[in-house]
Scaffold this motif. Sequence first.
Motif, mmCIF file in Angstrom:
data_model
loop_
_atom_site.group_PDB
_atom_site.id
_atom_site.type_symbol
_atom_site.label_atom_id
_atom_site.label_comp_id
_atom_site.label_asym_id
_atom_site.label_seq_id
_atom_site.Cartn_x
_atom_site.Cartn_y
_atom_site.Cartn_z
ATOM 1 N N VAL A 12 -7.207 48.099 137.257
ATOM 2 C CA VAL A 12 -8.116 47.050 137.738
ATOM 3 C C VAL A 12 -8.306 47.174 139.246
ATOM 4 O O VAL A 12 -9.431 47.102 139.745
ATOM 5 N N PHE A 13 -7.227 47.398 139.989
ATOM 6 C CA PHE A 13 -7.343 47.576 141.441
ATOM 7 C C PHE A 13 -8.216 48.775 141.775
ATOM 8 O O PHE A 13 -9.051 48.714 142.680
ATOM 9 N N SER A 14 -8.043 49.850 141.066
ATOM 10 C CA SER A 14 -8.863 51.043 141.307
ATOM 11 C C SER A 14 -10.340 50.759 141.056
ATOM 12 O O SER A 14 -11.205 51.193 141.816
ATOM 13 N N ALA A 15 -10.635 50.020 140.003
ATOM 14 C CA ALA A 15 -12.024 49.666 139.699
ATOM 15 C C ALA A 15 -12.593 48.735 140.758
ATOM 16 O O ALA A 15 -13.746 48.888 141.176
ATOM 17 N N ILE A 16 -11.810 47.773 141.225
ATOM 18 C CA ILE A 16 -12.263 46.853 142.270
ATOM 19 C C ILE A 16 -12.603 47.624 143.535
ATOM 20 O O ILE A 16 -13.637 47.388 144.169
ATOM 21 N N LYS A 34 -10.118 38.749 151.896
ATOM 22 C CA LYS A 34 -10.648 38.867 150.531
ATOM 23 C C LYS A 34 -9.670 39.604 149.621
ATOM 24 O O LYS A 34 -9.573 39.297 148.441
ATOM 25 N N TRP A 35 -8.981 40.611 150.157
ATOM 26 C CA TRP A 35 -8.078 41.422 149.335
ATOM 27 C C TRP A 35 -6.712 40.748 149.259
ATOM 28 O O TRP A 35 -5.893 40.849 150.158
ATOM 29 N N LYS A 36 -6.497 40.032 148.181
ATOM 30 C CA LYS A 36 -5.191 39.425 147.897
ATOM 31 C C LYS A 36 -4.867 39.766 146.453
ATOM 32 O O LYS A 36 -5.524 39.286 145.522
ATOM 33 N N SER A 37 -3.874 40.598 146.270
ATOM 34 C CA SER A 37 -3.557 41.059 144.916
ATOM 35 C C SER A 37 -3.215 39.895 143.986
ATOM 36 O O SER A 37 -3.477 39.966 142.790
ATOM 37 N N TYR A 51 -4.733 37.147 143.691
ATOM 38 C CA TYR A 51 -5.960 36.585 143.119
ATOM 39 C C TYR A 51 -6.805 37.627 142.408
ATOM 40 O O TYR A 51 -7.615 37.290 141.559
ATOM 41 N N LEU A 52 -6.654 38.889 142.764
ATOM 42 C CA LEU A 52 -7.502 39.937 142.189
ATOM 43 C C LEU A 52 -7.015 40.416 140.831
ATOM 44 O O LEU A 52 -7.811 40.673 139.934
ATOM 45 N N SER A 53 -5.719 40.585 140.672
ATOM 46 C CA SER A 53 -5.208 41.086 139.408
ATOM 47 C C SER A 53 -3.749 40.709 139.224
ATOM 48 O O SER A 53 -2.887 41.203 139.927
ATOM 49 N N LEU A 54 -3.521 39.861 138.285
ATOM 50 C CA LEU A 54 -2.145 39.548 137.899
ATOM 51 C C LEU A 54 -1.724 40.601 136.874
ATOM 52 O O LEU A 54 -2.349 41.638 136.750
ATOM 53 N N PHE A 55 -0.704 40.316 136.116
ATOM 54 C CA PHE A 55 -0.267 41.291 135.102
ATOM 55 C C PHE A 55 -1.392 41.581 134.116
ATOM 56 O O PHE A 55 -1.629 42.709 133.730
ATOM 57 N N ALA A 56 -2.114 40.549 133.729
ATOM 58 C CA ALA A 56 -3.272 40.710 132.849
ATOM 59 C C ALA A 56 -4.484 40.105 133.549
ATOM 60 O O ALA A 56 -4.406 39.009 134.084
ATOM 61 N N SER A 57 -5.579 40.830 133.602
ATOM 62 C CA SER A 57 -6.757 40.316 134.299
ATOM 63 C C SER A 57 -8.020 40.893 133.682
ATOM 64 O O SER A 57 -7.989 41.825 132.893
ATOM 65 N N ASN A 58 -9.136 40.327 134.075
ATOM 66 C CA ASN A 58 -10.444 40.770 133.606
ATOM 67 C C ASN A 58 -11.316 41.078 134.812
ATOM 68 O O ASN A 58 -11.187 40.452 135.853
ATOM 69 N N LEU A 59 -12.229 41.968 134.616
ATOM 70 C CA LEU A 59 -13.160 42.323 135.686
ATOM 71 C C LEU A 59 -14.563 42.129 135.167
ATOM 72 O O LEU A 59 -14.900 42.533 134.088
#
Length: 78
Positions: free
Chosen positions: A37-41, A65-68, A70-78
């Motif tokens: 998810v981080f790579s895609a963001i 803006k970049w705060k892990s 808020y961007l991706s917890l263990f499970a997240s959606n993009l």
Amino acid sequence: MKSLALVIADLIDNFRNKSHTQLGPKGVFYFGHSANVFSAIVRLGFAKDTTPLLSSNFNDMRNRKWKSLYLSLFASNL
């Protein structure tokens, strides 16, 4: 497994086709870990700060803006 570049290209193509022609699937789903998810963001250019985070400006960057968290917890959606 597809490389990240191919996944992003496929995602953008699906968005483009749906927005221009209303054709295509109702949903496209990719599954992965938070590193994916981080790579895609990053690849899509989301959450990009204009100032790099450094130890010297940490307090000034509280609203970055970049705060892990808020961007991706263990499970997240993009």
